[in-house]
Design a protein around this motif. Structure first.
Motif, PDB file in Angstrom:
ATOM      1  N   VAL A 166       0.759  -1.268  -0.118  1.00 21.56           N
ATOM      2  CA  VAL A 166       0.125  -0.084   0.057  1.00 21.56           C
ATOM      3  C   VAL A 166       0.901   1.334   0.098  1.00 21.56           C
ATOM      4  O   VAL A 166       0.590   2.152  -0.815  1.00 21.56           O
ATOM      5  N   VAL A 170       1.264   4.173  -2.931  1.00 24.86           N
ATOM      6  CA  VAL A 170       1.094   5.630  -2.661  1.00 24.86           C
ATOM      7  C   VAL A 170       2.316   6.416  -3.124  1.00 24.86           C
ATOM      8  O   VAL A 170       2.401   7.416  -4.109  1.00 24.86           O
ATOM      9  N   THR A 175      -2.001   4.304  -6.770  1.00 26.99           N
ATOM     10  CA  THR A 175      -3.131   4.099  -5.994  1.00 26.99           C
ATOM     11  C   THR A 175      -4.573   3.979  -6.854  1.00 26.99           C
ATOM     12  O   THR A 175      -4.595   4.820  -7.928  1.00 26.99           O
ATOM     13  N   VAL A 179      -5.831  -0.660  -3.876  1.00 28.55           N
ATOM     14  CA  VAL A 179      -5.023  -0.328  -2.919  1.00 28.55           C
ATOM     15  C   VAL A 179      -5.988   0.246  -1.554  1.00 28.55           C
ATOM     16  O   VAL A 179      -5.754  -0.038  -0.465  1.00 28.55           O
ATOM     17  N   LEU A 269      -6.342   7.964  -2.107  1.00 22.89           N
ATOM     18  CA  LEU A 269      -5.977   7.997  -3.535  1.00 22.89           C
ATOM     19  C   LEU A 269      -5.387   9.360  -3.808  1.00 22.89           C
ATOM     20  O   LEU A 269      -4.603   9.400  -5.010  1.00 22.89           O
ATOM     21  N   THR A 272      -0.693  10.301  -2.815  1.00 22.35           N
ATOM     22  CA  THR A 272       0.467  10.233  -3.843  1.00 22.35           C
ATOM     23  C   THR A 272       1.062  11.797  -3.876  1.00 22.35           C
ATOM     24  O   THR A 272       2.195  11.939  -3.902  1.00 22.35           O
TER      25      THR A 272
END
Length: 399
Positions: A166, A170, A175, A179, A269, A272
């Motif tokens: 996970v 990221v 994502t 995820v 989401l 990142t």
């Protein structure tokens, strides 16, 4: 073969407590049923379980009594008690019932056996059977602890791999809904304020570092997903509060050196974006040796821009230069002259042919529009870089 010969080779007849052994064998089914009945009467959690799990517990109780009978037959041999007893149930049962509940189940089962020692033991064997039961219950206790320890270790290893996937997603910008599902399996409950922290991982066991982050997060009432990637420690933190407060709560496990907090985002989401800003800030920290620890990635915008971070350049133009240009040319001109005059109000006023109070008013407007104060040395540096990048952008040159 003659009857006498068969009897001579019969291990039950050769057993020093053969009569008690036969009674145990004949009573196994009844003892297991009595144990289930007592569990149903005394253990609320057992009554609340679905029928499938209750049936598995019944098999475990029956296997425990059968294994005790076999152990009583050969007490000198080493028995794999955990396999004999718990091997009858699926591995998922350790998730369905806790260690405490398993201990209660084992205690209840062998309390039933102990209560019937008077009828199970042949005359004169009562003390022998009671002592054997005590020894066996001790071994069952160790076997129970081993089963749950192995299950916890396996779950911990699996959860660590899942968490690493996970966090890596990221970092890499990969994502997706998958995820989110994996994060949910780790207990992530989708907080609406998420920040990513990056810094140097300490030397030594990475598992100890990760556990230290989790302890700090529990104390600060934060959710975290964390991992060590090479020499970098990454923490995705969710909870209330500003990113600096979050970073300060989790900073202790990081090694010496800069720790950068990315901007706050609203979901996993979008994390990142926070991670990429933090990574760019960590890379650019070398250009600001006196940066606070922890430091916001947005406070490193000028260094990030000079290090080649396109997003930082765009952010400086969009959040500083463009709003000033839209507010009127007077603000841009005043800011530019003020910075060129070494932040002198009087010098800027002379160059602009206005009163110093006018310069002072316009600089306050600059602060209101951009959030950066020209009178602060660090902010002035950021504003100067934003002006340069904005002019290059207007000239048609990619900053």
């Amino acid at each position: 073969m003659p009857q006498a010969s068969r009897n001579a080779s019969d291990p039950k007849r050769d057993h020093p407590h053969a009569a008690t052994l036969r009674r145990l064998e004949k009573s196994a089914g009844r003892l297991a049923q009595n144990a289930i009945t007592r569990m149903d009467a005394q253990l609320p959690w057992y009554r609340a379980m679905p029928p499938e799990n209750r049936s598995w517990i019944g098999l475990v109780a029956q296997a425990g009594i059968a294994a005790f009978t076999e152990w009583f037959r050969h007490p000198e041999s080493t028995q794999a008690i955990s396999t004999d007893v718990f091997g009858t149930a699926p591995r998922e049962l350790t998730r369905a019932i806790s260690l405490r509940q398993t201990v209660e189940m084992v205690r209840t089962t062998f309390q039933v056996v102990e209560s019937e020692i008077g009828t199970l033991a042949a005359p004169g064997d009562e003390s022998v059977l009671r002592e054997a039961l005590l020894v066996y219950v001790r071994e069952i206790a160790f076997a129970t602890a081993q089963v749950y320890a192995q299950a916890a270790e396996a779950r911990g290893a699996w959860d660590a791999r899942l968490e690493s996937l996970v966090v890596n997603a990221v970092l890499s910008g990969e994502t997706d809904e998958g995820v989110l599902s994996r994060a949910a399996a780790l207990g992530w409950t989708n907080p609406d304020r998420i920040v990513v922290l990056l810094g140097t991982a300490p030397n030594g066991d990475s598992e100890l570092t990760v556990e230290a982050i989790r302890r700090a997060a529990r104390h600060a009432k934060l959710q975290v997903l964390t991992g060590v990637f090479g020499d970098r420690l990454v923490v995705v933190a969710g909870g209330e509060g500003d990113p600096i407060r979050v970073a300060k709560a989790l900073i202790a496990p990081f090694a010496a050196g800069p720790v950068v907090a990315g901007p706050v985002v609203g979901d996993l989401l979008s994390a990142t974006r926070s991670a990429q800003a933090a990574a760019a800030g960590l890379k650019a920290c070398a250009a600001w040796p006196d940066a606070p620890r922890p430091v916001l990635s947005d406070d490193l915008l000028p260094e990030r821009a000079m290090a080649g971070d396109r997003y930082a350049r765009e952010q400086l133009v969009e959040e500083i230069y463009s709003p000033l240009a839209e507010a009127g040319s007077a603000l841009l001109e005043t800011l530019s002259v003020y910075l060129e005059q070494a932040s002198s109000l009087e010098g800027a006023a002379r160059m602009l042919f206005v009163h110093p109070n006018t310069v002072r008013y316009r600089l306050r407007r600059v602060t209101d529009v951009t959030g950066w104060s020209p009178s602060d040395v660090r902010s002035a540096f950021t504003l100067r870089i934003a002006l340069i990048l904005g002019r290059l952008s207007e000239a048609g040159q990619t900053p």
